[in-house]
Design an enzyme around this catalytic site. Structure first.
Site, PDB file in Angstrom:
ATOM      1  N   ASP A 100       0.865  -1.188   0.000  1.00 15.87           N
ATOM      2  CA  ASP A 100       0.000   0.000   0.000  1.00 15.87           C
ATOM      3  C   ASP A 100       0.900   1.237   0.000  1.00 15.87           C
ATOM      4  O   ASP A 100       2.133   1.122  -0.097  1.00 15.87           O
ATOM      5  CB  ASP A 100      -0.953  -0.009   1.210  1.00 15.87           C
ATOM      6  CG  ASP A 100      -2.300   0.630   0.859  1.00 15.87           C
ATOM      7  OD1 ASP A 100      -2.295   1.783   0.404  1.00 15.87           O
ATOM      8  OD2 ASP A 100      -3.342  -0.024   1.036  1.00 15.87           O
TER       9      ASP A 100
ATOM     10  N   GLU B  91      -9.717   2.923  -5.339  1.00 17.39           N
ATOM     11  CA  GLU B  91      -9.250   4.273  -4.997  1.00 17.39           C
ATOM     12  C   GLU B  91      -8.058   4.727  -5.835  1.00 17.39           C
ATOM     13  O   GLU B  91      -7.007   5.052  -5.310  1.00 17.39           O
ATOM     14  CB  GLU B  91      -8.916   4.316  -3.493  1.00 17.39           C
ATOM     15  CG  GLU B  91     -10.131   4.020  -2.637  1.00 17.39           C
ATOM     16  CD  GLU B  91      -9.851   3.999  -1.132  1.00 17.39           C
ATOM     17  OE1 GLU B  91     -10.739   4.404  -0.376  1.00 17.39           O
ATOM     18  OE2 GLU B  91      -8.758   3.582  -0.721  1.00 17.39           O
TER      19      GLU B  91
ATOM     20  N   HIS C 221      -2.664   3.108  -4.613  1.00 15.85           N
ATOM     21  CA  HIS C 221      -2.078   2.589  -3.366  1.00 15.85           C
ATOM     22  C   HIS C 221      -0.685   1.999  -3.601  1.00 15.85           C
ATOM     23  O   HIS C 221      -0.352   0.937  -3.075  1.00 15.85           O
ATOM     24  CB  HIS C 221      -3.012   1.541  -2.739  1.00 15.85           C
ATOM     25  CG  HIS C 221      -4.259   2.133  -2.127  1.00 15.85           C
ATOM     26  ND1 HIS C 221      -4.240   2.867  -0.971  1.00 15.85           N
ATOM     27  CD2 HIS C 221      -5.560   2.092  -2.523  1.00 15.85           C
ATOM     28  CE1 HIS C 221      -5.487   3.259  -0.677  1.00 15.85           C
ATOM     29  NE2 HIS C 221      -6.289   2.814  -1.606  1.00 15.85           N
TER      30      HIS C 221
HETATM   31  C1  TNX Z   1     -10.998   1.849   2.361  1.00  9.69           C
HETATM   32  S1  TNX Z   1     -11.407  -1.006   1.227  1.00  9.69           S
HETATM   33  C2  TNX Z   1      -9.883   1.287   1.776  1.00  9.69           C
HETATM   34  C3  TNX Z   1      -8.688   1.051   2.589  1.00  9.69           C
HETATM   35  C4  TNX Z   1      -8.817   1.648   3.975  1.00  9.69           C
HETATM   36  C5  TNX Z   1     -10.185   1.332   4.507  1.00  9.69           C
HETATM   37  C6  TNX Z   1     -10.405   1.770   5.932  1.00  9.69           C
HETATM   38  C7  TNX Z   1     -10.570  -0.328   0.199  1.00  9.69           C
HETATM   39  C8  TNX Z   1     -10.599  -0.988  -1.066  1.00  9.69           C
HETATM   40  N1  TNX Z   1      -9.885   0.790   0.494  1.00  9.69           N
HETATM   41  O1  TNX Z   1      -7.558   1.528   1.905  1.00  9.69           O
HETATM   42  O2  TNX Z   1      -7.826   1.131   4.775  1.00  9.69           O
HETATM   43  O3  TNX Z   1     -11.163   1.936   3.695  1.00  9.69           O
HETATM   44  O4  TNX Z   1     -11.582   1.250   6.457  1.00  9.69           O
END
Ligand code: TNX
Length: 553
Positions: free
Chosen positions: A202, A336, A272
């Site tokens: 990440d 994301e 990420h």
């Molecule tokens: C969303 S779940 C994210 C993570 C974070 C999390 C915290 C996802 C695909 N992405 O990067 O750690 O929320 O709850």
């Protein structure tokens, strides 16, 4: 004469104590978690004692290990030591516990345990099924030293409702030692879970040794500090990091496999990825410099997929990941990924142009570019006989249906994915993000990400949306509890977030909805919590007694 009298009194005392010990009847209760079907048999109990043997089919390595597990569990719980014995004929189980394989059992992971006054037989179609039957016996025996445990005559059986029964662990935001990962696997095994989604890369760290690109861990494995509080501007300034060597990873994979748990590694891309880009800045659109991120959240810096070398680099990583992890699935993230850098990057725009990707009312050209990149990765992995899992953002990128979707932003994308023909794993953030609070009254809770997912909310979760047509339901493979660790720094804190919510999830995944009953589950949880306590596992005891925690108190 005097001596004789004293001896007589002593003997009498011993007899009374012995009588007292046998008076104290220790009896098993098969109503455990996840709840099996229990049909009592009108017959005497089976007396389990240290004289019993655990039989297993000769020459079957997995069944031998199963026998060792059972013997170990019984010894831990009662102090009785049962020897294990290979047998040629698993029919002859008289006076003993016999583990056997039975092709007549329909579910691959189903089990049947038959207890009669003459013996106990635990059967499964596979060794995994037998392992789950063993967990039932383990949970059913009262904790405490005993010379005899009475097992009521009964037929006990269960078939899991779903084949994917997952737990996720983020070892990036905070890094946990091998022993903690193994402990997590132990907790999963007790609850009949079978997939560990291991988040290894990440923005805040790179945690998997890649021999061809050592800077990934040398540089990308370490950040300058960790945020204090919820994304506050204050950073503790303490260098933080670590990574798993390939030998350690192999060891963990073996440890999990012995407990019938498959590990699904996640290498999150193209977003990420800042930890990797800090080590190899040429992977980004701007060329950096980048730093392993000390914030939580989403950053605009993602992989530059306009460069061929990025693809080559990703394939190098996947070569080593595939060589390490034997499971069918590799999780490639896909969540994301802001596309602002791609919009400005001449190479990414050139790629869009060369591929003829055209924006339309539902998708931008950059979204389609992520789809193209994901498809390249998917095809590469498919040449190695693997399938991808990606987060639900992939549904907006034109990825084909061989990609399995992990529905996290809610339950709706999962249903949508199933309608389109994708296999789906349900992990909607409410209520399956176990990094969220377990109550609305958070003032007395360890810091968590936010949100609220009470034990009851988890228990009531239904993976298959009511309006999903019957011919699409098979696409819902199961569900998973996620443990993101921005605010979770150590093993007891992981346990606190997970226990007892994992117990609720395990009933969601094993039981037919018609057989679920929250108050009955809570009654059974009391004994399960005794087991947590016995193993010194931290758990949220309040969840056992509180009700309506979804309302602020
Ligand atoms: C969303 S779940 C994210 C993570 C974070 C999390 C915290 C996802 C695909 N992405 O990067 O750690 O929320 O709850």
């Amino acid at each position: 004469m005097k001596v004789k009298a004293i001896i007589a009194i002593l003997l009498a005392c011993l007899a009374v104590t012995a009588l007292h010990a046998t008076d104290d009847i220790v009896r098993a209760d098969y109503r455990v978690v996840p709840l099996p079907v229990v049909n009592g048999i009108k017959s005497a109990d089976f007396s389990l004692s240290g004289q019993c043997l655990v039989n297993y089919p000769m020459g079957n390595r997995n069944m031998e290990r199963n026998a060792q597990f059972l013997s170990q569990y019984i010894e831990e719980i009662t102090g009785m030591h049962l020897s294990i014995r290979p047998v040629i004929n698993t029919q002859e189980g008289k006076g003993n516990i016999t583990l056997a394989l039975d092709p007549k059992i329909s579910n691959d992971e189903g089990y049947e345990m038959l207890v009669t006054p003459r013996g106990v037989t635990i059967k499964g179609k596979t060794a995994a099924g037998v392992f789950y039957g063993i967990q039932v016996l383990r949970q059913s025996i009262p904790i405490g030293n005993a010379a005899v445990v009475y097992l009521p005559a009964a037929q006990v059986s269960s078939d899991p409702r779903f084949s994917y029964r997952g737990m996720h662990l983020d070892c990036v935001r905070h890094f946990f030692p091998v022993s903690t990962v193994k402990h997590y696997i132990d907790m999963m095994a007790l609850h009949g879970m079978n997939r560990l989604h291991w988040h290894l890369t990440d923005d805040q760290g790179w945690r998997i040794e890649i021999k061809k690109h050592p800077r990934l861990t040398e540089v990308g494995g370490w950040r300058k500090g960790t945020i204090l509080g919820h994304n506050s501007p204050v950073n503790d300034g303490i260098r933080y990091g670590g990574y798993y060597t390939q030998d350690e990873i192999r060891d963990i994979i073996r440890y999990a496999a012995d407990r019938y748990i498959t590990i699904i590694p996640e290498v999150d891309m193209p977003g990420h990825m800042v930890a990797a880009m800090s080590a190899y800045p040429e992977l980004g659109c701007t060329g950096g410099p980048y730093e392993v991120w000390c914030m939580w959240g989403v950053t605009d810096d993602i992989l530059c997929v306009g460069k061929d070398q990025t693809l080559r680099f990703v394939k190098d990583i996947l070569d080593e990941v595939v060589a390490l992890f034997p499971g069918e699935y590799i999780h490639i993230g896909g969540d994301e990924s802001p596309r602002v850098r791609w919009q400005e990057c001449p190479r990414c725009q050139q790629r869009i142009h060369d591929l003829g990707l055209k924006a339309h009312d539902k998708q931008s050209a950059e979204a389609l570019l992520q789809g193209w990149f994901t498809t390249q990765v998917q095809q590469y992995l498919s040449q190695h006989g693997r399938r991808i899992i990606g987060w639900d953002e992939l549904l907006g990128c034109d990825v084909d249906t061989t990609a399995t979707i992990m529905s996290w932003t809610g339950a709706e994308p999962g249903a949508r994915g199933a309608m389109l023909g994708h296999d789906v794993i349900m992990t909607p953030n409410t209520p399956l993000y176990f990094d969220h609070y377990q109550t609305k009254s958070t003032w007395n809770e360890p810091m968590a990400f936010g949100g609220c997912a009470t034990l009851k909310m988890v228990y009531d979760f239904e993976p298959i949306a009511g309006n999903l047509p019957a011919d699409k339901r098979h696409h819902i493979l199961g569900a998973q509890g996620n443990v993101w660790t921005e605010y979770i720094t150590c093993e007891p804190q992981i346990d606190y977030q997970v226990l007892p919510r994992m117990a609720a999830l395990s009933e969601v995944l094993w039981l037919d909805p018609a057989n679920k009953d929250y108050s009955d589950f809570k009654a059974r949880l009391t004994h399960l919590a005794e087991i947590y306590k016995f193993y010194h596992w931290t758990y949220r005891a309040k969840s056992l007694v509180m009700e309506n925690e979804d309302k602020a108190q």
